[in-house]
Design an enzyme around this catalytic site. Structure first.
Site, short mmCIF file in Angstrom:
data_model
loop_
_atom_site.label_atom_id
_atom_site.label_comp_id
_atom_site.label_asym_id
_atom_site.label_seq_id
_atom_site.Cartn_x
_atom_site.Cartn_y
_atom_site.Cartn_z
N LYS A 84 0.84 -1.20 0.00
CA LYS A 84 0.00 0.00 0.00
C LYS A 84 0.87 1.26 0.00
O LYS A 84 0.60 2.22 -0.70
CB LYS A 84 -0.85 0.03 1.28
CG LYS A 84 -2.25 -0.44 1.09
CD LYS A 84 -3.04 -0.19 2.37
CE LYS A 84 -4.20 -1.13 2.47
NZ LYS A 84 -4.89 -1.04 3.75
N ASP A 141 -8.99 2.72 4.60
CA ASP A 141 -9.66 1.56 5.19
C ASP A 141 -10.59 1.02 4.12
O ASP A 141 -11.23 1.80 3.40
CB ASP A 141 -10.44 1.94 6.45
CG ASP A 141 -10.72 0.69 7.28
OD1 ASP A 141 -9.77 -0.05 7.59
OD2 ASP A 141 -11.89 0.44 7.61
N TYR A 186 -10.31 -11.02 -1.07
CA TYR A 186 -11.53 -11.58 -1.63
C TYR A 186 -11.59 -11.47 -3.17
O TYR A 186 -12.64 -11.68 -3.75
CB TYR A 186 -12.75 -10.89 -1.03
CG TYR A 186 -12.92 -11.09 0.46
CD1 TYR A 186 -13.92 -11.92 0.96
CD2 TYR A 186 -12.10 -10.45 1.38
CE1 TYR A 186 -14.10 -12.10 2.33
CE2 TYR A 186 -12.26 -10.62 2.76
CZ TYR A 186 -13.26 -11.44 3.21
OH TYR A 186 -13.44 -11.62 4.57
N ASP A 187 -10.46 -11.11 -3.80
CA ASP A 187 -10.46 -10.94 -5.27
C ASP A 187 -11.04 -12.12 -6.03
O ASP A 187 -11.78 -11.91 -7.01
CB ASP A 187 -9.02 -10.67 -5.76
CG ASP A 187 -8.60 -9.23 -5.58
OD1 ASP A 187 -9.47 -8.37 -5.36
OD2 ASP A 187 -7.39 -8.95 -5.68
P1 IMP Z 1 -7.73 -2.96 5.29
O1 IMP Z 1 -8.31 -1.79 4.65
O2 IMP Z 1 -6.24 -3.08 5.05
O3 IMP Z 1 -8.13 -3.12 6.73
O4 IMP Z 1 -8.28 -4.23 4.52
C1 IMP Z 1 -9.53 -4.78 4.69
C2 IMP Z 1 -9.66 -6.08 3.96
O5 IMP Z 1 -10.55 -5.88 2.87
C3 IMP Z 1 -8.39 -6.60 3.32
O6 IMP Z 1 -7.64 -7.35 4.22
C4 IMP Z 1 -8.93 -7.45 2.18
O7 IMP Z 1 -9.26 -8.71 2.59
C5 IMP Z 1 -10.22 -6.76 1.82
N1 IMP Z 1 -10.00 -6.00 0.60
C6 IMP Z 1 -9.84 -4.67 0.50
N2 IMP Z 1 -9.60 -4.32 -0.78
C7 IMP Z 1 -9.62 -5.46 -1.48
C8 IMP Z 1 -9.42 -5.76 -2.86
O8 IMP Z 1 -9.15 -4.90 -3.72
N3 IMP Z 1 -9.49 -7.06 -3.19
C9 IMP Z 1 -9.75 -8.05 -2.30
N4 IMP Z 1 -9.93 -7.84 -1.02
C10 IMP Z 1 -9.86 -6.54 -0.61
#
Ligand code: IMP
Length: 219
Positions: A32, A88, A176-177
């Protein structure tokens, strides 16, 4: 506290512009940090990660994406004295009243770490439990929050709408892609060319809104 959530409406209060200079990315996720750093570099913004400044990750106690993005950005801005950017994100399934939502990552937790296969299975099981009539519409959400050291906050929400497929398909990407097929495409996020995913994703949508509102013209 000032929060500006924009969509297509002009803001009631003008957005604060982000001046060229140093900015902390309030994330310990190297991917990120690199991705956001590359997006901001053309605007004369030099990014440093919270980890490189020794700033820990705060507990995500918010009940909305915006609250969590804001608390992460505020934490890094307070400790560094610099403008901080946090994000987030998560998956919201309509038939599950928006779950897993802000708890998207938690659904993958196991005693030995995160298991995304298990998380996708849990979402599918929850949908199956709703019965054959349950719709499979879902969307990813991303909120990007910028916090200045004086406490001013600007937040931008991006979305991508789609539907859930089962079984999971494809090996690219993360989280979850493999179960998410964006509307207008017949491939899952884990089968699509990453350049295509990155142009239509919730993160791209949020970043476009942020850039339009607070960034100076690209150099
Ligand atoms: P965070 O924003 O890093 O807390 O992520 C939240 C969670 O959402 C991640 O760990 C992923 O599992 C899911 N997520 C967020 N964006 C994506 C994406 O583009 N593809 C698949 N999963 C996602």
């Amino acid at each position: 506290m000032t929060i500006e959530l924009i969509d297509d409406e002009p803001p009631a209060v003008p957005h604060r512009r982000l001046e060229p200079g140093k900015l902390v990315i309030a994330s310990h996720n190297e991917g990120k940090v690199r991705e956001i750093g590359a997006l901001l570099a053309p605007y004369g913004i030099e990014t440093v990660s919270a980890a490189s400044l020794g700033i820990p990750e705060p507990e995500e106690t918010g009940t909305s994406f915006a609250a969590n993005a804001e608390l992460k950005a505020r934490f890094s801005a307070d400790l560094s004295g610099l403008v901080a950017l946090a994000d987030d994100s998560g998956l919201c399934v309509d038939a599950l009243n928006g779950d897993p939502g802000v708890y998207t990552a938690n659904w993958a937790e196991t005693p030995t770490g995160r298991d995304w296969g298990l998380a996708m299975q849990k979402v599918e099981d929850a949908l199956q439990a709703k019965g054959p009539e349950a719709g499979r519409d879902a969307h990813f959400v991303c909120v990007l929050s910028l916090c200045w050291p004086d406490g001013h906050v600007e937040s931008f929400e991006g979305r991508v709408e789609g539907s859930l497929t089962w079984p999971p398909r494809g090996t690219i990407g993360f989280g979850y892609d493999p179960v998410f097929v964006p509307y207008g495409y017949d491939k899952s996020f884990a089968e699509l060319d990453p350049a295509v995913k990155h142009s239509i994703s919730h993160r791209a949508d949020a970043f476009r809104k942020l850039a339009g509102a607070v960034l100076p013209a690209a150099e």
